[in-house]
Write a protein that holds these residues in place. Sequence first.
Motif, short mmCIF file in Angstrom:
data_model
loop_
_atom_site.label_atom_id
_atom_site.label_comp_id
_atom_site.label_asym_id
_atom_site.label_seq_id
_atom_site.Cartn_x
_atom_site.Cartn_y
_atom_site.Cartn_z
N LEU A 13 65.56 67.17 17.55
CA LEU A 13 65.35 65.73 17.65
C LEU A 13 65.05 65.23 16.25
N MET A 14 65.93 64.41 15.71
CA MET A 14 65.74 63.82 14.38
C MET A 14 64.89 62.57 14.56
N LEU A 15 63.84 62.46 13.77
CA LEU A 15 62.90 61.35 13.84
C LEU A 15 62.88 60.66 12.48
N THR A 16 63.10 59.35 12.46
CA THR A 16 63.19 58.68 11.18
C THR A 16 62.97 57.18 11.26
N ALA A 17 62.64 56.61 10.11
CA ALA A 17 62.58 55.15 9.99
C ALA A 17 63.94 54.59 9.58
N ARG A 18 64.85 55.47 9.19
CA ARG A 18 66.20 55.03 8.77
C ARG A 18 67.00 54.70 10.02
N ASP A 19 67.24 53.41 10.22
CA ASP A 19 67.83 52.98 11.49
C ASP A 19 69.26 52.46 11.38
N ILE A 23 64.32 56.53 16.41
CA ILE A 23 63.86 55.64 15.35
C ILE A 23 62.35 55.45 15.47
N LYS A 24 61.66 55.50 14.34
CA LYS A 24 60.20 55.31 14.34
C LYS A 24 59.82 53.93 14.86
N ARG A 25 58.61 53.88 15.33
CA ARG A 25 58.04 52.83 16.16
C ARG A 25 58.51 53.09 17.58
N PHE A 26 58.20 54.27 18.04
CA PHE A 26 58.62 54.75 19.36
C PHE A 26 57.38 55.02 20.20
N ALA A 27 57.58 55.10 21.49
CA ALA A 27 56.50 55.46 22.40
C ALA A 27 56.42 56.98 22.47
#
Length: 126
Positions: free
Chosen positions: A76-82, A100-104
């Motif tokens: 699972l890639m997690l990032t702010a780069r949207d 994308i960051k700002r996730f639940a």
Amino acid sequence: MRILVVGDERGIAQQIEKALVAAAFSVDHCGCVEDAQMLMSSEMFDALIDDRMLPDGDAIEIVSFLREEGNDLPILMLTARDAIEDRIDGLEAGADDYLIKRFAMSGLVARMRALLRRPSSVFGKT
């Protein structure tokens, strides 16, 4: 199930670890590409949560390293780069999901459960 979380933002990593441990996962954490590659060459993990932007490089390096080695570990890639191009780059490199960051946190846990529910023939270990 043992999950490796790779990310240099300690606060986010701690929140992810807390949510995953509460969901009965075992969690390890490191903060850079080099440490992640070293850990994955000596330890077995059931899944990887990989923050894209790391102090020593782009986490796509980790994904590419694993896939070149024939490792089908769920990632699972997690990032702010949207940007859509960033998502495509991550998925094309071999990530199985891109969040994308700002996730639940509940959504992250659900995604990990979904990735790990797939039959073992989908994700073979090396």
